[in-house]
Write an enzyme that holds these catalytic residues in place. Structure first.
Site, PDB file in Angstrom:
ATOM      1  N   ARG A   8      -0.854  -8.319  13.576  1.00  0.00           N
ATOM      2  CA  ARG A   8      -1.322  -7.276  12.627  1.00  0.00           C
ATOM      3  C   ARG A   8      -2.267  -8.137  11.457  1.00  0.00           C
ATOM      4  NH1 ARG A   8       3.895  -4.405  11.182  1.00  0.00           N
ATOM      5  NH2 ARG A   8       2.669  -3.174   9.569  1.00  0.00           N
ATOM      6  N   LYS A  53       0.697  -1.423  -0.124  1.00  0.00           N
ATOM      7  CA  LYS A  53      -0.061  -0.017  -0.084  1.00  0.00           C
ATOM      8  C   LYS A  53       0.865   1.249   0.080  1.00  0.00           C
ATOM      9  CE  LYS A  53      -2.276  -0.537   3.778  1.00  0.00           C
ATOM     10  NZ  LYS A  53      -1.801  -1.843   4.505  1.00  0.00           N
ATOM     11  N   ARG A 107      11.081  -0.961  11.961  1.00  0.00           N
ATOM     12  CA  ARG A 107      10.122  -0.726  12.768  1.00  0.00           C
ATOM     13  C   ARG A 107       9.674  -1.590  13.950  1.00  0.00           C
ATOM     14  NH1 ARG A 107       4.831   0.629   8.627  1.00  0.00           N
ATOM     15  NH2 ARG A 107       4.060  -0.333  10.411  1.00  0.00           N
ATOM     16  N   ARG A 142      11.841  -5.516   6.108  1.00  0.00           N
ATOM     17  CA  ARG A 142      11.774  -4.077   5.792  1.00  0.00           C
ATOM     18  C   ARG A 142      12.515  -3.336   6.647  1.00  0.00           C
ATOM     19  NH1 ARG A 142       6.128  -1.773   5.380  1.00  0.00           N
ATOM     20  NH2 ARG A 142       5.838  -2.340   7.474  1.00  0.00           N
ATOM     21  N   ARG A 188      -9.838   1.213   8.463  1.00  0.00           N
ATOM     22  CA  ARG A 188      -9.406  -0.168   8.674  1.00  0.00           C
ATOM     23  C   ARG A 188     -10.514  -1.092   9.523  1.00  0.00           C
ATOM     24  NH1 ARG A 188      -3.548   0.772   8.620  1.00  0.00           N
ATOM     25  NH2 ARG A 188      -2.382  -0.939   8.949  1.00  0.00           N
TER      26      ARG A 188
HETATM   27  P1  AMP Z   1       0.748   1.046   9.120  1.00  0.00           P
HETATM   28  O1  AMP Z   1       1.783   1.888   8.967  1.00  0.00           O
HETATM   29  O2  AMP Z   1      -0.522   1.352   8.102  1.00  0.00           O
HETATM   30  O3  AMP Z   1       1.089  -0.678   9.001  1.00  0.00           O
HETATM   31  O4  AMP Z   1       0.163   1.182  10.447  1.00  0.00           O
HETATM   32  C1  AMP Z   1       0.656   0.784  11.725  1.00  0.00           C
HETATM   33  C2  AMP Z   1      -0.046   0.684  12.906  1.00  0.00           C
HETATM   34  O5  AMP Z   1      -0.968   1.984  13.290  1.00  0.00           O
HETATM   35  C3  AMP Z   1      -1.020  -0.390  12.796  1.00  0.00           C
HETATM   36  O6  AMP Z   1      -0.800  -1.689  13.233  1.00  0.00           O
HETATM   37  C4  AMP Z   1      -2.164   0.101  14.001  1.00  0.00           C
HETATM   38  O7  AMP Z   1      -1.466   0.186  15.322  1.00  0.00           O
HETATM   39  C5  AMP Z   1      -2.047   1.829  13.634  1.00  0.00           C
HETATM   40  N1  AMP Z   1      -2.962   2.063  12.815  1.00  0.00           N
HETATM   41  C6  AMP Z   1      -2.875   2.362  11.433  1.00  0.00           C
HETATM   42  N2  AMP Z   1      -3.988   2.946  10.656  1.00  0.00           N
HETATM   43  C7  AMP Z   1      -5.089   2.476  11.567  1.00  0.00           C
HETATM   44  C8  AMP Z   1      -6.313   2.425  11.626  1.00  0.00           C
HETATM   45  N3  AMP Z   1      -7.067   3.027  10.372  1.00  0.00           N
HETATM   46  N4  AMP Z   1      -7.050   2.199  12.627  1.00  0.00           N
HETATM   47  C9  AMP Z   1      -6.385   1.532  13.576  1.00  0.00           C
HETATM   48  N5  AMP Z   1      -5.002   1.522  13.969  1.00  0.00           N
HETATM   49  C10 AMP Z   1      -4.214   1.952  12.991  1.00  0.00           C
END
Ligand code: AMP
Length: 224
Positions: free
Chosen positions: A169, A13, A158, A125, A86
């Site tokens: 996740r 993404k 990360r 990553r 999400r």
């Molecule tokens: P990402 O970078 O998109 O993988 O997001 C990293 C982390 O941020 C996720 O594993 C969640 O803990 C939190 N997060 C990001 N977007 C959301 C969302 N829309 N709703 C809830 N938690 C989120």
């Protein structure tokens, strides 16, 4: 143009969203990046969301909707949302915020990938904390191991990119985010609101996925 991008972690993404946002002059709103910026600025909100993120859990909906609403209303019309919504509740909240201002989504991009591909991509990553450039230890290594080609900074992993957190996740994706895909599919079929569903195979090399998405959004834009 307003576009939402949905997919499990590691499906590509972020990589695709950055390119599309540049090409189509959209604001790239990555919910993960917005939360990471909040936590690195050490605010009370940042400290709270950090606990969820590190555990591989979703941040609660009420916090998330507030954070995103603030960001959404503070800029122009052309937006690419990456990582939000999400959950179905977040999708409903987004719909009603857009409706209040007479707007709607134009497209939902769904990128999926196989679990073994995802785990390999995420655990390999590495990220430059200074310029944000993303590497992979095998598929896209830097010239000098562990050092950013662009700015010479030491690369980091990360906190939520460990195998244990990735599994959590993925579980959160299956239970809470996959229903969002269904939600958008039925709303695109239901009331003929012009919402386009674009599905791409995230197992393919990023360049191929990028070409497909480019063609889809070009056709969307020319039909507007
Ligand atoms: P990402 O970078 O998109 O993988 O997001 C990293 C982390 O941020 C996720 O594993 C969640 O803990 C939190 N997060 C990001 N977007 C959301 C969302 N829309 N709703 C809830 N938690 C989120």
């Amino acid at each position: 143009m307003k576009v939402v991008m949905i997919g499990p972690p590691g499906a590509g993404k972020g990589t695709q969203a950055k390119k599309l946002a540049d090409r189509f002059d959209m604001r790239h709103l990555s919910s993960g990046d917005i939360l990471r910026a909040e936590r690195s600025s050490g605010t009370a909100l940042g400290n709270k969301v950090a606990e969820y993120m590190d555990a591989g859990k979703l941040v609660p909906d009420d916090i998330m909707v507030d954070v995103m609403a603030k960001t959404l209303t503070s800029g122009g019309d052309r937006v690419l949302l990456d990582g939000f919504p999400r959950t179905v509740l977040q999708a409903e909240a987004l719909d009603s915020r857009l409706q209040e201002s007479g707007q709607s989504l134009d497209a939902v991009i769904i990128i999926d990938a196989a679990q073994d591909v995802i785990v390999d991509r995420i655990t390999g990553r590495r990220i430059c904390p200074a310029c944000g450039k993303v590497y992979h230890v095998k598929n896209m290594p830097p010239e000098k191991p562990g050092i950013c080609d662009a700015c010479g900074e030491k690369l980091v992993q990360r906190q939520d990119d460990t195998e244990e957190a990735v599994k959590k996740r993925l579980e959160a994706y299956k239970n809470l985010t996959a229903p969002v895909v269904k939600y958008y599919r039925s709303s695109s079929e239901g009331d003929n609101n012009g919402l386009r569903i674009i599905e791409v195979d995230g197992n393919k090399p990023p360049e191929d996925v990028g070409r497909e998405l480019l063609a889809e959004l070009e056709s969307l834009e020319s039909s507007e």
